[in-house]
Design a protein around this motif. Structure first.
Motif, PDB file in Angstrom:
ATOM      1  N   SER A 162       0.807  -1.220   0.000  1.00 12.43           N
ATOM      2  CA  SER A 162       0.000   0.000   0.000  1.00 12.43           C
ATOM      3  C   SER A 162       0.842   1.273   0.000  1.00 12.43           C
ATOM      4  N   LEU A 163       2.151   1.119  -0.028  1.00 12.80           N
ATOM      5  CA  LEU A 163       3.061   2.275   0.040  1.00 12.80           C
ATOM      6  C   LEU A 163       3.497   2.719  -1.348  1.00 12.80           C
ATOM      7  N   VAL A 164       3.372   4.012  -1.625  1.00 13.12           N
ATOM      8  CA  VAL A 164       3.834   4.590  -2.882  1.00 13.12           C
ATOM      9  C   VAL A 164       4.901   5.632  -2.571  1.00 13.12           C
ATOM     10  N   THR A 165       6.075   5.471  -3.164  1.00 14.65           N
ATOM     11  CA  THR A 165       7.144   6.464  -2.988  1.00 14.65           C
ATOM     12  C   THR A 165       7.651   6.873  -4.360  1.00 14.65           C
ATOM     13  N   THR A 166       7.949   8.154  -4.497  1.00 18.35           N
ATOM     14  CA  THR A 166       8.455   8.645  -5.777  1.00 18.35           C
ATOM     15  C   THR A 166       9.938   8.986  -5.668  1.00 18.35           C
ATOM     16  N   GLY A 167      10.605   9.061  -6.804  1.00 16.83           N
ATOM     17  CA  GLY A 167      11.901   9.712  -6.877  1.00 16.83           C
ATOM     18  C   GLY A 167      11.664  11.209  -7.035  1.00 16.83           C
ATOM     19  N   LEU A 186       2.981  14.864 -10.734  1.00 13.29           N
ATOM     20  CA  LEU A 186       2.753  14.062  -9.530  1.00 13.29           C
ATOM     21  C   LEU A 186       1.384  13.389  -9.594  1.00 13.29           C
ATOM     22  N   GLY A 187       0.397  14.131 -10.080  1.00 13.30           N
ATOM     23  CA  GLY A 187      -0.941  13.549 -10.221  1.00 13.30           C
ATOM     24  C   GLY A 187      -0.940  12.373 -11.194  1.00 13.30           C
ATOM     25  N   ARG A 188      -0.172  12.498 -12.266  1.00  8.49           N
ATOM     26  CA  ARG A 188      -0.085  11.409 -13.246  1.00  8.49           C
ATOM     27  C   ARG A 188       0.617  10.192 -12.643  1.00  8.49           C
ATOM     28  N   VAL A 189       1.681  10.444 -11.893  1.00  6.90           N
ATOM     29  CA  VAL A 189       2.426   9.350 -11.258  1.00  6.90           C
ATOM     30  C   VAL A 189       1.545   8.646 -10.222  1.00  6.90           C
ATOM     31  N   GLN A 233      12.174  20.606  -7.135  1.00  6.67           N
ATOM     32  CA  GLN A 233      11.942  19.189  -7.316  1.00  6.67           C
ATOM     33  C   GLN A 233      11.125  18.718  -6.117  1.00  6.67           C
ATOM     34  N   CYS A 234      10.386  17.643  -6.296  1.00  4.48           N
ATOM     35  CA  CYS A 234       9.514  17.197  -5.223  1.00  4.48           C
ATOM     36  C   CYS A 234       9.577  15.679  -5.124  1.00  4.48           C
ATOM     37  N   GLU A 235       9.532  15.152  -3.910  1.00  2.00           N
ATOM     38  CA  GLU A 235       9.317  13.711  -3.770  1.00  2.00           C
ATOM     39  C   GLU A 235       8.144  13.480  -2.834  1.00  2.00           C
ATOM     40  N   ALA A 236       7.421  12.401  -3.085  1.00  2.00           N
ATOM     41  CA  ALA A 236       6.182  12.130  -2.355  1.00  2.00           C
ATOM     42  C   ALA A 236       6.194  10.748  -1.739  1.00  2.00           C
TER      43      ALA A 236
END
Lengths: 131, 131, 131
Positions: free
Chosen positions: B26-31, B58-61, B120-123
């Motif tokens: 259930s975990l989503v992490t971005t670069g 970010l919305g697309r990812v 830059q952003c990471e989520a």
């Protein structure tokens, strides 16, 4: 939630009272993992060897936490220079060969790596079963 | 745990073999998500437009990962200068209008953003159902 | 997933529209927690007192999120200089006395801490029950 300090032989933290990683429920998070040879306790002199040892040490830390490379959600690398990236990619592809199942990755240039450390990594992983 | 590389068209990673994000359970992490126009593949020239595109990308990812803005636990922004913060706040309020349900946020000034990238952003996000 | 902004009295974010932390399901993540006295609203002048207040504020933030120090998976400290580490260790040992159950920790020297802030901390925690 139940928490367990994760420590492995041959990965020291300069005398600070901190484990290499921690497992809380199904979440595994590490501190900075770096290229220390687990047998000699010495940081490797060159960058490629440091990256190789980081993956080796990370595997040991994950195993001690009941996790594996398949459970890694994200790796964050702190590098002295972005020219180290090819070495990261080389071992990254060895440890994560399946393009459809790779962790996220973020590489940050960091000017304050201590001593001989040229690259450092931190990981976040999720395992299926509870601790 | 089951892991899935998350990739979207028009968000490249300079040839590195890494996905835009990863979903593990259930975990989503971005670069690092940055202000690349998904159609032209060009990084926007000004900071406000880069922030707008970051939220768009970010919305697309997140969507590709089966998540949405409601699932975001935290955003970390890396900015060339803290003077960009008003732009972040502007789009932040659009995407997270409910003050009672907002992610955590940390903004760090970072001196090594590559090329034309100003921010830059990471989520990190958590979704309800398993992968 | 259900998300809740976590805010406490006496921990401001310079007018930015962000909570101190956020809880999404069982995951709690904070933004930057720093050494602001919750009563006076002033950042403590010395580093040791800032670290003491960080742990105090962190405890308040965690409590508001339905969590406690036992649920903390990782703390990341951003320090103006690594010479602050002994102060972190002092309070770390108070709050995490059991060597077998400690969070992961990463300390990063950061050159852009705003104003009088000498040290800042962010936390990730996991609680047993859902939000």
């Amino acid at each position: 939630m139940a928490r367990r300090s994760i420590e492995v032989e041959g990965l020291h933290h300069s005398g600070n009272p901190i484990p290499a990683a921690s497992r809380v429920g199904s979440l595994v998070t590490t501190g900075g993992v770096y290229g220390m040879d687990p047998v000699t306790g010495v940081v490797a002199p060159d960058a490629r060897e440091q990256v190789r040892l980081i993956f080796l040490q990370l595997g040991r830390v994950l195993a001690e936490a009941g996790a594996g490379f398949d459970d890694v959600a994200k790796l964050t690398f702190y590098v002295r220079t972005s020219e180290l990236r090819p070495f990261i990619n080389e071992f990254w592809l060895q440890y994560f060969p399946d393009a459809a199942s790779r962790p996220a990755r973020h590489t940050l240039v960091y000017d304050h790596l201590p001593g001989a450390i040229l690259v450092q990594c931190e990981a976040i992983a999720m395992v299926s079963d509870e601790a």
